[in-house]
Design a protein around this motif. Sequence first.
Motif, short mmCIF file in Angstrom:
data_model
loop_
_atom_site.label_atom_id
_atom_site.label_comp_id
_atom_site.label_asym_id
_atom_site.label_seq_id
_atom_site.Cartn_x
_atom_site.Cartn_y
_atom_site.Cartn_z
N PRO A 95 -0.90 -2.77 2.46
CA PRO A 95 -0.14 -1.56 2.13
C PRO A 95 0.71 -1.76 0.89
CG PRO A 95 0.08 -2.12 4.46
CD PRO A 95 -0.59 -3.28 3.81
N ASP A 96 0.76 -0.74 0.05
CA ASP A 96 1.61 -0.75 -1.14
C ASP A 96 2.89 0.00 -0.81
OD1 ASP A 96 2.89 -0.31 -3.57
OD2 ASP A 96 1.01 -0.10 -4.67
N PRO A 97 4.04 -0.70 -0.79
CA PRO A 97 5.30 -0.04 -0.42
C PRO A 97 5.62 1.18 -1.27
CG PRO A 97 5.58 -2.43 -0.54
CD PRO A 97 4.23 -2.12 -1.11
N GLU A 98 5.20 1.17 -2.55
CA GLU A 98 5.49 2.31 -3.42
C GLU A 98 4.73 3.56 -3.00
OE1 GLU A 98 5.07 1.62 -7.55
OE2 GLU A 98 6.50 -0.04 -7.62
N ILE A 99 3.60 3.36 -2.32
CA ILE A 99 2.80 4.49 -1.87
C ILE A 99 3.12 4.85 -0.41
CG2 ILE A 99 0.44 5.29 -1.42
CD1 ILE A 99 -0.46 3.56 -3.77
N ALA A 100 3.14 3.84 0.44
CA ALA A 100 3.32 4.08 1.88
C ALA A 100 4.75 4.49 2.22
CB ALA A 100 2.91 2.85 2.67
N GLY A 101 5.73 3.96 1.45
CA GLY A 101 7.13 4.27 1.74
C GLY A 101 7.49 3.89 3.16
N GLU A 102 8.17 4.79 3.85
CA GLU A 102 8.58 4.53 5.23
C GLU A 102 7.58 5.07 6.25
OE1 GLU A 102 12.43 6.23 5.63
OE2 GLU A 102 13.40 4.85 4.21
N ALA A 103 6.44 5.56 5.77
CA ALA A 103 5.49 6.18 6.68
C ALA A 103 4.77 5.17 7.55
CB ALA A 103 4.45 6.98 5.87
N GLY A 104 4.76 3.91 7.12
CA GLY A 104 4.02 2.91 7.88
C GLY A 104 2.52 3.03 7.73
N ALA A 105 2.06 3.79 6.71
CA ALA A 105 0.62 3.96 6.51
C ALA A 105 -0.02 2.64 6.12
CB ALA A 105 0.37 5.00 5.41
N ALA A 106 -1.15 2.34 6.74
CA ALA A 106 -1.85 1.08 6.45
C ALA A 106 -3.30 1.23 6.87
CB ALA A 106 -1.21 -0.08 7.21
N TRP A 107 -4.16 0.43 6.22
CA TRP A 107 -5.55 0.38 6.67
C TRP A 107 -5.60 -0.18 8.09
CZ3 TRP A 107 -9.56 2.30 3.95
CH2 TRP A 107 -9.41 2.50 2.57
N PRO A 108 -6.49 0.36 8.93
CA PRO A 108 -6.62 -0.19 10.30
C PRO A 108 -7.49 -1.44 10.35
CG PRO A 108 -8.08 1.68 10.04
CD PRO A 108 -7.31 1.57 8.74
N PHE A 109 -7.93 -1.94 9.21
CA PHE A 109 -8.77 -3.14 9.15
C PHE A 109 -8.53 -3.82 7.82
CE2 PHE A 109 -11.24 0.80 8.57
CZ PHE A 109 -11.34 0.80 7.19
N GLY A 110 -9.02 -5.03 7.69
CA GLY A 110 -8.88 -5.78 6.46
C GLY A 110 -10.22 -6.11 5.85
N TYR A 111 -10.19 -6.81 4.73
CA TYR A 111 -11.43 -7.14 4.04
C TYR A 111 -12.36 -7.97 4.92
CZ TYR A 111 -14.69 -9.24 0.75
OH TYR A 111 -15.84 -9.66 0.13
N ASP A 112 -11.81 -8.92 5.67
CA ASP A 112 -12.66 -9.78 6.50
C ASP A 112 -13.43 -8.98 7.54
OD1 ASP A 112 -11.97 -12.03 5.12
OD2 ASP A 112 -10.44 -12.68 6.55
N GLY A 331 2.91 -3.44 -10.80
CA GLY A 331 1.83 -3.43 -9.82
C GLY A 331 0.46 -3.25 -10.45
N PRO A 332 -0.52 -2.91 -9.64
CA PRO A 332 -1.92 -2.88 -10.09
C PRO A 332 -2.13 -1.95 -11.28
CG PRO A 332 -1.80 -2.74 -7.70
CD PRO A 332 -0.40 -2.61 -8.20
N LEU A 333 -2.97 -2.40 -12.19
CA LEU A 333 -3.32 -1.61 -13.37
C LEU A 333 -4.80 -1.22 -13.37
CD1 LEU A 333 -1.32 -3.63 -16.03
CD2 LEU A 333 -0.76 -1.39 -15.12
N GLY A 334 -5.60 -1.81 -12.48
CA GLY A 334 -6.98 -1.38 -12.34
C GLY A 334 -7.96 -2.15 -13.21
N ALA A 335 -9.13 -1.58 -13.38
CA ALA A 335 -10.26 -2.26 -13.98
C ALA A 335 -10.56 -1.73 -15.37
CB ALA A 335 -11.50 -2.08 -13.10
#
Length: 368
Positions: A95-112, A331-335
């Motif tokens: 999760p990126d804190p700048e995007i998720a904020g206090e919402a607690g939004a997160a992926w339900p899974f990881g890369y593995d 933070g991320p700048l992309g490709a």
Amino acid sequence: VVIGSGFGGTLAAHALVDAGLRVLLLERGGWVARGPENWAPEAVLDLNPAVRGGTAYRVRAGGNGRWLYPAHCVGGLSVFYGGVSLRLRERDFQPDPEIAGEAGAAWPFGYDDLEAYYAHAERILGVAGVAGEDPTEPRRSTPYVAEPGPLAGISRRIADAAESLGLHPFRLPLAIHYGADPARPRCIRCTTCDCFACAIGAKNDLATVVLPELLRRGLELRPHTAALRLLAEGGRVVAVECADRARGGRVLFAARAFVLAAGALATPHLLLASGLARHNPAGSAIGRYLMRHCNAIVFGFFPRAPEPEFHKQIGIHDLYFGHRSVARPAGPLGALQQLATPPAGLVRASLPPGLRTLVAPGVRHLTG
């Protein structure tokens, strides 16, 4: 019933056919013909009338609106993409804190959790690449399916220039056939790959390498069939009402299960048109928060025109997660991805009269 034959719908159908289920795949558009006509300037996606289907969506952002025209065809936008087939990186799932904020939004899974599925998708699509060059490359359990083709001269120049700046250019993984299967045409490195349907079938798009095999294994495909409304009873979808664009009239398809994979524009459209938003606790979000490319394009002009061949081979990810020399934005700048010389026909169609006459002759001197 699977609605939409792009990446989401076709690969879902692939898994369902593998499981032995009877699958009906619905697609608003038709098959894109392959042949010399695909090398014509007007065959580029933005000008191709065969895949537009007369549908447009007005997308609003910040009070302003613009029209977006989705492409409707068997295989979806895989038919016209440039073949680049990158995986998300491990950190992309954090999760990126700048995007998720206090919402607690997160992926339900990881890369593995997804790595084995990435590997499976790469096998299905025949992705050619070189492991170990990209500094952000995630863990891989399997090698790439094939070796990529030789670098174009202009690609080598860009890679050499990047290395001279201390960057780490790498070969973009491409779903393109470079000759491992003698029964298939191999890439001839022409200029009409990205934004064009491959004239000879060397690009591993879904309509070329996935759907024909699924049809042989029992998949039923209904092209020219536009889903209009999902019908729900007792808290579940039981049928889809469609317009038969080839024969005319309405047709109803019932099934035990439905996969809605109509793309980022048509999927919310169908949910809203079906009145299904009221059954969803997040119904007010349907049709909002559309994500599209956030990018800039830079073209270099070369006094000596680059050879007319495929120019989408090099990527640079040194700035992907940010860089110490860049304070804002943090933070991320992309490709960075190499971009091919634009088709002269598209340039002529996009620019106002006068300017197009001036610019079009110099297009062959560009690479991006």
